[in-house]
Write a protein that holds these residues in place. Structure first.
Motif, PDB file in Angstrom:
ATOM      1  N   LYS A  49     -21.955  37.827-113.108  1.00 25.80           N
ATOM      2  CA  LYS A  49     -20.886  36.576-112.745  1.00 25.80           C
ATOM      3  C   LYS A  49     -20.766  36.576-111.270  1.00 25.80           C
ATOM      4  O   LYS A  49     -20.841  35.449-110.553  1.00 25.80           O
ATOM      5  N   THR A  50     -20.704  37.498-110.308  1.00 24.87           N
ATOM      6  CA  THR A  50     -20.328  37.333-109.000  1.00 24.87           C
ATOM      7  C   THR A  50     -21.465  36.976-108.293  1.00 24.87           C
ATOM      8  O   THR A  50     -21.248  36.136-107.454  1.00 24.87           O
ATOM      9  N   VAL A  57     -17.903  23.796-108.105  1.00 27.02           N
ATOM     10  CA  VAL A  57     -17.140  24.738-107.344  1.00 27.02           C
ATOM     11  C   VAL A  57     -15.866  24.874-107.728  1.00 27.02           C
ATOM     12  O   VAL A  57     -15.299  26.228-107.562  1.00 27.02           O
ATOM     13  N   PRO A  58     -15.016  24.049-107.886  1.00 29.67           N
ATOM     14  CA  PRO A  58     -13.611  24.432-108.172  1.00 29.67           C
ATOM     15  C   PRO A  58     -13.312  25.387-109.543  1.00 29.67           C
ATOM     16  O   PRO A  58     -12.476  26.410-109.383  1.00 29.67           O
ATOM     17  N   PHE A  59     -14.287  25.343-110.313  1.00 29.51           N
ATOM     18  CA  PHE A  59     -14.263  26.468-111.432  1.00 29.51           C
ATOM     19  C   PHE A  59     -14.511  27.765-110.971  1.00 29.51           C
ATOM     20  O   PHE A  59     -13.988  28.694-111.475  1.00 29.51           O
ATOM     21  N   HIS A  60     -15.516  28.014-110.106  1.00 29.70           N
ATOM     22  CA  HIS A  60     -15.954  29.182-109.596  1.00 29.70           C
ATOM     23  C   HIS A  60     -14.958  29.702-108.631  1.00 29.70           C
ATOM     24  O   HIS A  60     -14.317  31.041-108.510  1.00 29.70           O
ATOM     25  N   THR A  94     -15.312  33.621-107.928  1.00 30.36           N
ATOM     26  CA  THR A  94     -16.415  34.197-107.470  1.00 30.36           C
ATOM     27  C   THR A  94     -16.916  33.576-106.258  1.00 30.36           C
ATOM     28  O   THR A  94     -17.826  33.866-105.777  1.00 30.36           O
ATOM     29  N   ILE A  95     -16.000  32.749-105.578  1.00 32.36           N
ATOM     30  CA  ILE A  95     -16.394  32.116-104.318  1.00 32.36           C
ATOM     31  C   ILE A  95     -15.179  32.118-103.552  1.00 32.36           C
ATOM     32  O   ILE A  95     -14.085  31.964-103.757  1.00 32.36           O
ATOM     33  N   SER A  96     -15.385  32.866-102.221  1.00 30.33           N
ATOM     34  CA  SER A  96     -14.452  32.982-101.254  1.00 30.33           C
ATOM     35  C   SER A  96     -14.877  32.832-100.053  1.00 30.33           C
ATOM     36  O   SER A  96     -16.167  32.422 -99.762  1.00 30.33           O
ATOM     37  N   PHE A 117     -18.883  32.755 -98.728  1.00 29.71           N
ATOM     38  CA  PHE A 117     -19.464  31.583 -98.346  1.00 29.71           C
ATOM     39  C   PHE A 117     -19.897  31.603 -96.876  1.00 29.71           C
ATOM     40  O   PHE A 117     -21.093  31.335 -96.346  1.00 29.71           O
ATOM     41  N   LEU A 118     -19.406  32.586 -95.987  1.00 30.52           N
ATOM     42  CA  LEU A 118     -19.858  32.751 -94.785  1.00 30.52           C
ATOM     43  C   LEU A 118     -21.193  33.614 -94.785  1.00 30.52           C
ATOM     44  O   LEU A 118     -22.179  33.422 -94.132  1.00 30.52           O
ATOM     45  N   LEU A 119     -21.233  34.503 -95.965  1.00 25.05           N
ATOM     46  CA  LEU A 119     -22.658  35.140 -96.342  1.00 25.05           C
ATOM     47  C   LEU A 119     -23.818  34.147 -96.561  1.00 25.05           C
ATOM     48  O   LEU A 119     -24.804  34.180 -96.145  1.00 25.05           O
ATOM     49  N   ASN A 120     -23.309  33.222 -97.325  1.00 23.59           N
ATOM     50  CA  ASN A 120     -24.111  32.152 -97.677  1.00 23.59           C
ATOM     51  C   ASN A 120     -24.719  31.272 -96.256  1.00 23.59           C
ATOM     52  O   ASN A 120     -25.997  30.881 -96.196  1.00 23.59           O
ATOM     53  N   LEU A 121     -23.902  30.944 -95.318  1.00 21.61           N
ATOM     54  CA  LEU A 121     -24.284  30.418 -94.112  1.00 21.61           C
ATOM     55  C   LEU A 121     -25.224  30.917 -93.187  1.00 21.61           C
ATOM     56  O   LEU A 121     -26.050  30.403 -92.745  1.00 21.61           O
TER      57      LEU A 121
END
Length: 250
Positions: free
Chosen positions: A49-50, A189-192, A198-200, A204-208
């Motif tokens: 899930k994460t 996105v809003p559900f996560h 599971t989104i913070s 998101f910074l790790l994604n970038l």
């Protein structure tokens, strides 16, 4: 170990994260089976899930590259049939994902891949022509796509089943899929954020930091697809899905 935005990552883990980012970029611009490798790699590192929440912003970033390049090829007739039922599927997937643990989550991922693959291979082996464009079929595939994209970001195989069955040309297939996933992924996105948490900001910074690698994968996908004839492209999608399905359960 490296500390990045609240995550303690080894160099090997960070390297795997970049591999995932490359596969996502590659998949979104046409080499669709590549994303199947990304799902189990990320699930092994962060849990089912994460990992789905960590992957979602990367998928959206890659979707933007795909839409930018293939937007003119999209078939909106099919998209408008898929969107409403896909939104319902996302809600169903959210409820299912909130009530199961990581092990069951991964098992569901594997079942989804194998079931979709079996249907796709049956259609090719039986030399089935285009499935009649019935509304019920679009509703069914849209709902399954919504559920599977929420549970593990695995709607690629479901959408491949639907769009390949419509016998869309290569670029139309990619452009239609690109718009479908951009819209649905943004809807998720809003559900996560509010339901699964599971989104913070940190995730998101790790994604970038993966953005340059996603861009490289997107460019590579465009170049690969240019060189593959229509018929071979269909079989490439099936073959890569098969390999990834095995990788998911070993």
């Amino acid at each position: 170990m490296i500390e990045l935005f609240g995550y303690s990552l080894s160099y090997a883990t960070l390297s795997l994260l970049f591999v995932v980012a490359f596969f996502i970029g590659l998949a979104k611009t046409g080499v669709h089976g590549a994303s199947m490798f990304a799902v189990p790699i990320l699930a092994l590192i962060f849990g089912g899930k994460t990992s789905s929440g960590l992957m979602l912003p990367m998928l959206i970033l890659a979707d933007l590259f795909a839409v930018k390049y293939y937007h003119r090829h999209a078939n909106w007739q099919y998209l408008m049939k898929l969107f409403p039922s896909a939104a319902v599927g996302v809600v169903i997937g959210t409820l299912l994902g909130s009530s199961i643990d990581d092990e069951a989550f991964r098992l569901m991922m594997g079942i989804i891949i194998f079931a979709s693959l079996a249907i796709m291979l049956w259609m090719e082996k039986a030399n089935k022509d285009k499935i009649p464009d019935y509304t019920w079929f679009a509703i069914l595939m849209g709902t399954l796509g919504g559920i599977t994209t929420m549970i593990g970001n695995l709607a690629g195989s479901v959408m491949a089943l639907y769009l390949l069955s419509m016998r869309l040309p290569k670029n139309v297939y990619i452009g239609t899929a690109a718009w479908f996933f951009l819209v649905i992924n943004l809807f998720k996105v809003p559900f996560h954020v509010f339901s699964w948490h599971t989104i913070s900001i940190n995730s998101f910074l790790l994604n970038l930091i993966c953005l340059p690698v996603i861009a490289l994968g997107a460019w590579a996908g465009i170049e690969v697809v240019k060189r593959i004839p229509e018929k071979q492209y269909r079989w490439m999608i099936l073959a890569m899905t098969a390999i990834a399905a095995v990788f998911m359960v070993i």
